[in-house]
Design an enzyme around this catalytic site. Structure first.
Site, PDB file in Angstrom:
ATOM      1  N   HIS A   1     -39.504  40.474 -21.970  1.00 30.85           N
ATOM      2  CA  HIS A   1     -37.537  40.112 -22.285  1.00 30.85           C
ATOM      3  C   HIS A   1     -37.191  42.066 -23.062  1.00 30.85           C
ATOM      4  O   HIS A   1     -37.252  43.394 -22.767  1.00 30.85           O
ATOM      5  CB  HIS A   1     -36.649  39.838 -23.233  1.00 30.85           C
ATOM      6  N   GLU A   2     -38.482  42.272 -24.295  1.00 32.30           N
ATOM      7  CA  GLU A   2     -39.234  43.565 -24.841  1.00 32.30           C
ATOM      8  C   GLU A   2     -39.405  44.183 -24.519  1.00 32.30           C
ATOM      9  O   GLU A   2     -39.205  45.170 -24.496  1.00 32.30           O
ATOM     10  CB  GLU A   2     -39.122  43.314 -26.446  1.00 32.30           C
TER      11      GLU A   2
ATOM     12  N   HIS B   1     -37.667  46.388 -22.290  1.00 34.10           N
ATOM     13  CA  HIS B   1     -36.528  47.383 -23.021  1.00 34.10           C
ATOM     14  C   HIS B   1     -38.363  48.912 -22.411  1.00 34.10           C
ATOM     15  O   HIS B   1     -37.632  50.072 -22.965  1.00 34.10           O
ATOM     16  CB  HIS B   1     -36.207  47.543 -23.994  1.00 34.10           C
TER      17      HIS B   1
ATOM     18  N   HIS C   1     -37.495  52.454 -20.333  1.00 34.24           N
ATOM     19  CA  HIS C   1     -38.121  53.536 -21.872  1.00 34.24           C
ATOM     20  C   HIS C   1     -39.177  54.916 -20.798  1.00 34.24           C
ATOM     21  O   HIS C   1     -38.411  55.520 -20.886  1.00 34.24           O
ATOM     22  CB  HIS C   1     -38.184  53.598 -23.710  1.00 34.24           C
TER      23      HIS C   1
END
Length: 231
Positions: A103-104, A107, A111
């Site tokens: 999940h991270e 992100h 980006h």
């Protein structure tokens, strides 16, 4: 009419409802994470290793992976390009840990690809901070001084907080969707493992939904309180 209700204020009910929703969501994510943190992945890869593989396959070479203290304090820092994994994730091989790490990474990929909602959320942070800091002081002074415009200004500023929470939803859901697709496509998790990871990420997503609901209820409360300056 008195400036404040010294005893029971009916608008407190909105605060209570918001708090209950947040507590339920928080309990759900902790319970679900703890359940699947006891389920090891068949491949036995650690969360930081999986994160490194995902970043590499996405063509991201300038993001560091670091260990950070705490429980579920995992996050991606876009300013410093650092993906931080908590004690309950870093070094772990559980289905839950791998889901959170992926999940991270979602992100980080957002980006890297200039995902529009993420950029919009970053741009809205200053407004949300201003709204959070000034909304209540303006509301209180507006009620005390019986200046409806000042009280409504407080309500308007708090709406930036609600807007930030709303923008956050698609960012978080998209990161989870990316994570599940990556875990499946790479064969990192399979079958019931994927189902378990999805449950963890779905429970985590509900904390953001609860935050939105709580903020909207707070906005309604501020609007109701602002009307007192007219009475």
């Amino acid at each position: 009419m008195p400036y404040f209700y010294y005893y029971w204020d009916p608008t407190y009910l909105l605060v209570v409802i918001g708090a209950v929703l947040s507590l339920i969501a928080s309990w759900k994510v902790k319970h679900t994470f703890n359940k699947f943190s006891r389920v090891p992945s068949a491949r036995g890869l650690t969360a930081e290793r999986v994160a490194a593989i995902i970043l590499h396959q996405a063509g991201i070479t300038d993001v560091r992976i670091e260990h950070v203290k705490g429980h579920l304090s995992d996050h991606y820092d876009p300013k410093n390009k650092v993906l931080r994994l908590s004690d309950s994730v870093y070094g772990q091989i559980s289905v839950a840990a791998l889901g959170v790490a992926a999940h991270e990474c979602g992100h980080a990929i957002q980006h890297h690809t200039a995902y529009a909602p993420l950029k919009l959320r970053s741009m809205s942070v200053p407004l949300a901070n201003i709204g959070s800091a000034l909304s209540w002081p303006l509301l209180i002074f507006g009620i005390i001084l019986e200046i409806s415009g000042l009280a409504l200004a407080g309500v308007f500023l708090f709406s930036f907080v609600v807007l930030f929470q709303l923008i956050t939803l698609p960012v978080e859901f998209n990161a989870s969707n990316r994570a599940m697709a990556i875990l499946k496509d790479t064969g990192t998790l399979q079958g019931n493992e994927l189902a378990g990871a999805r449950k963890v990420l779905s429970a985590a997503a509900m904390t953001y939904v609860a935050a939105v609901a709580s903020s909207i209820l707070q906005l309604i409360r501020l609007l109701l309180l602002s009307r007192r300056s007219d009475d």
